[in-house]
Design a protein around this motif. Structure first.
Motif, PDB file in Angstrom:
ATOM      1  N   GLU A  21      10.330  17.698  -6.820  1.00  0.00           N
ATOM      2  CA  GLU A  21      10.448  16.789  -5.682  1.00  0.00           C
ATOM      3  C   GLU A  21      11.634  17.267  -4.860  1.00  0.00           C
ATOM      4  N   PHE A  22      11.391  17.509  -3.576  1.00  0.00           N
ATOM      5  CA  PHE A  22      12.431  18.056  -2.714  1.00  0.00           C
ATOM      6  C   PHE A  22      12.955  16.990  -1.767  1.00  0.00           C
ATOM      7  N   ILE A  23      14.258  16.933  -1.626  1.00  0.00           N
ATOM      8  CA  ILE A  23      14.889  15.998  -0.701  1.00  0.00           C
ATOM      9  C   ILE A  23      15.864  16.797   0.160  1.00  0.00           C
ATOM     10  N   GLU A  24      15.672  16.759   1.458  1.00  0.00           N
ATOM     11  CA  GLU A  24      16.582  17.463   2.363  1.00  0.00           C
ATOM     12  C   GLU A  24      17.658  16.495   2.839  1.00  0.00           C
ATOM     13  N   LEU A  25      18.908  16.899   2.702  1.00  0.00           N
ATOM     14  CA  LEU A  25      20.032  16.044   3.091  1.00  0.00           C
ATOM     15  C   LEU A  25      20.738  16.620   4.306  1.00  0.00           C
ATOM     16  N   ASP A  26      21.309  15.764   5.110  1.00  0.00           N
ATOM     17  CA  ASP A  26      22.201  16.192   6.172  1.00  0.00           C
ATOM     18  C   ASP A  26      23.588  16.395   5.580  1.00  0.00           C
ATOM     19  N   ASP A  27      24.456  17.066   6.343  1.00  0.00           N
ATOM     20  CA  ASP A  27      25.810  17.333   5.847  1.00  0.00           C
ATOM     21  C   ASP A  27      26.550  16.061   5.454  1.00  0.00           C
ATOM     22  N   ASN A  28      26.255  14.950   6.118  1.00  0.00           N
ATOM     23  CA  ASN A  28      27.004  13.720   5.860  1.00  0.00           C
ATOM     24  C   ASN A  28      26.374  12.842   4.785  1.00  0.00           C
ATOM     25  N   ASP A  29      25.183  13.230   4.296  1.00  0.00           N
ATOM     26  CA  ASP A  29      24.556  12.446   3.241  1.00  0.00           C
ATOM     27  C   ASP A  29      25.330  12.609   1.934  1.00  0.00           C
ATOM     28  N   GLU A  30      25.300  11.576   1.119  1.00  0.00           N
ATOM     29  CA  GLU A  30      26.019  11.638  -0.154  1.00  0.00           C
ATOM     30  C   GLU A  30      25.107  11.244  -1.311  1.00  0.00           C
ATOM     31  N   LEU A  31      23.913  11.794  -1.332  1.00  0.00           N
ATOM     32  CA  LEU A  31      22.969  11.536  -2.412  1.00  0.00           C
ATOM     33  C   LEU A  31      23.060  12.709  -3.375  1.00  0.00           C
ATOM     34  N   TYR A  32      23.650  12.475  -4.548  1.00  0.00           N
ATOM     35  CA  TYR A  32      23.952  13.588  -5.443  1.00  0.00           C
ATOM     36  C   TYR A  32      23.183  13.519  -6.754  1.00  0.00           C
ATOM     37  N   ASP A  33      22.037  12.865  -6.769  1.00  0.00           N
ATOM     38  CA  ASP A  33      21.401  12.650  -8.062  1.00  0.00           C
ATOM     39  C   ASP A  33      20.291  13.655  -8.371  1.00  0.00           C
ATOM     40  N   GLY A  34      20.206  14.756  -7.657  1.00  0.00           N
ATOM     41  CA  GLY A  34      19.200  15.764  -7.962  1.00  0.00           C
ATOM     42  C   GLY A  34      19.553  16.531  -9.224  1.00  0.00           C
ATOM     43  N   ASP A  35      18.530  16.919  -9.985  1.00  0.00           N
ATOM     44  CA  ASP A  35      18.763  17.758 -11.169  1.00  0.00           C
ATOM     45  C   ASP A  35      19.243  19.142 -10.746  1.00  0.00           C
ATOM     46  N   ILE A  36      18.685  19.623  -9.640  1.00  0.00           N
ATOM     47  CA  ILE A  36      19.075  20.920  -9.081  1.00  0.00           C
ATOM     48  C   ILE A  36      19.531  20.644  -7.651  1.00  0.00           C
ATOM     49  N   ARG A  37      20.777  20.969  -7.334  1.00  0.00           N
ATOM     50  CA  ARG A  37      21.337  20.681  -6.013  1.00  0.00           C
ATOM     51  C   ARG A  37      21.634  22.020  -5.317  1.00  0.00           C
ATOM     52  N   ILE A  38      20.909  22.280  -4.237  1.00  0.00           N
ATOM     53  CA  ILE A  38      20.970  23.586  -3.574  1.00  0.00           C
ATOM     54  C   ILE A  38      21.796  23.490  -2.305  1.00  0.00           C
ATOM     55  N   LEU A  39      22.806  24.337  -2.203  1.00  0.00           N
ATOM     56  CA  LEU A  39      23.605  24.460  -0.983  1.00  0.00           C
ATOM     57  C   LEU A  39      23.176  25.743  -0.277  1.00  0.00           C
ATOM     58  N   LEU A  40      22.944  25.664   1.008  1.00  0.00           N
ATOM     59  CA  LEU A  40      22.651  26.850   1.810  1.00  0.00           C
ATOM     60  C   LEU A  40      23.925  27.226   2.553  1.00  0.00           C
ATOM     61  N   SER A  41      24.432  28.420   2.286  1.00  0.00           N
ATOM     62  CA  SER A  41      25.705  28.836   2.876  1.00  0.00           C
ATOM     63  C   SER A  41      25.611  30.287   3.338  1.00  0.00           C
ATOM     64  N   HIS A  42      26.133  30.561   4.520  1.00  0.00           N
ATOM     65  CA  HIS A  42      26.091  31.951   4.997  1.00  0.00           C
ATOM     66  C   HIS A  42      26.939  32.877   4.130  1.00  0.00           C
ATOM     67  N   PHE A  43      27.835  32.302   3.306  1.00  0.00           N
ATOM     68  CA  PHE A  43      28.626  33.138   2.396  1.00  0.00           C
ATOM     69  C   PHE A  43      27.731  33.793   1.328  1.00  0.00           C
ATOM     70  N   LYS A  44      26.530  33.262   1.136  1.00  0.00           N
ATOM     71  CA  LYS A  44      25.611  33.827   0.148  1.00  0.00           C
ATOM     72  C   LYS A  44      24.481  34.615   0.805  1.00  0.00           C
ATOM     73  N   ASP A  45      24.604  34.933   2.081  1.00  0.00           N
ATOM     74  CA  ASP A  45      23.581  35.748   2.722  1.00  0.00           C
ATOM     75  C   ASP A  45      23.454  37.065   1.949  1.00  0.00           C
ATOM     76  N   GLY A  46      22.240  37.444   1.629  1.00  0.00           N
ATOM     77  CA  GLY A  46      22.007  38.676   0.878  1.00  0.00           C
ATOM     78  C   GLY A  46      22.240  38.527  -0.608  1.00  0.00           C
ATOM     79  N   ALA A  47      22.442  37.304  -1.073  1.00  0.00           N
ATOM     80  CA  ALA A  47      22.708  37.077  -2.499  1.00  0.00           C
ATOM     81  C   ALA A  47      22.275  35.663  -2.859  1.00  0.00           C
ATOM     82  N   GLY A  48      22.854  35.122  -3.881  1.00  0.00           N
ATOM     83  CA  GLY A  48      22.562  33.771  -4.336  1.00  0.00           C
ATOM     84  C   GLY A  48      23.185  33.576  -5.695  1.00  0.00           C
ATOM     85  N   SER A  49      23.209  32.325  -6.165  1.00  0.00           N
ATOM     86  CA  SER A  49      23.713  32.056  -7.504  1.00  0.00           C
ATOM     87  C   SER A  49      23.118  30.746  -7.991  1.00  0.00           C
TER      88      SER A  49
END
Ligand SMILES: [Zn+2]
Length: 163
Positions: A21-49
């Protein structure tokens, strides 16, 4: 970008007994109850963790368990998203499989990794270690696995590139 991530992750769906189940959050949302929480950051362009499997339970709830880049139009983005989600499902690197017939030139591997950024090099260096069969549950070695790193010919003793 969100739909690109969803499409990449959903490629795992037929192979696992889980419902995503996917939930898209805005930067100001504070819903932190996902089992897997994915951050998209340009610092990880070309990589990931990603943390491995249920290790995500040990990550504080306001922190991501996976970080992907923002270069979603590159062909590597989908590969990275699929690879990192494999880790999230508990899958380790295929090139560290006990039966992986890879013979690295370790000094060349270390030199090559020094040319990469610090975060990547730590991961790359650890890539030369293999799992003991007693440490993991395994399927037969698959050199085409999404969980397999590519290695340039310069770091292989047989001088054959691992795609
Ligand atoms: Zn990985």
């Amino acid at each position: 970008m969100f739909q690109t991530v969803v499409a990449a992750i959903n490629q795992w769906a037929p192979h696992v007994n889980l419902k995503f189940e996917f939930i898209e959050l805005d930067d100001n949302d504070e819903l932190y109850d996902g089992d897997i929480r994915i951050l998209l950051s340009h610092f990880k362009d070309g990589a990931g963790s990603s943390v491995i499997g249920t290790d995500a339970r040990d990550i504080l709830p306001h922190l991501p368990t996976m970080i992907l880049g923002t270069d979603y139009q590159s062909s590597f983005f989908t590969v990275a998203a699929m690879h990192e989600f494999g880790h999230a499902l508990g899958v380790e690197h295929e090139h560290q499989h006990p039966d992986a017939p890879l013979d690295w030139n370790l000094s060349a591997l270390y030199r090559d990794s020094e040319a990469r950024d610090n975060e990547a090099s730590g991961n790359y260096l650890s890539s030369s270690a293999r799992w003991a069969p007693t440490q993991i549950r395994q399927t037969p070695y698959d050199p085409k696995s999404i969980m397999h790193y590519a290695f340039p010919a310069s770091v292989m003793r047989d001088k054959i590139e691992v795609p």
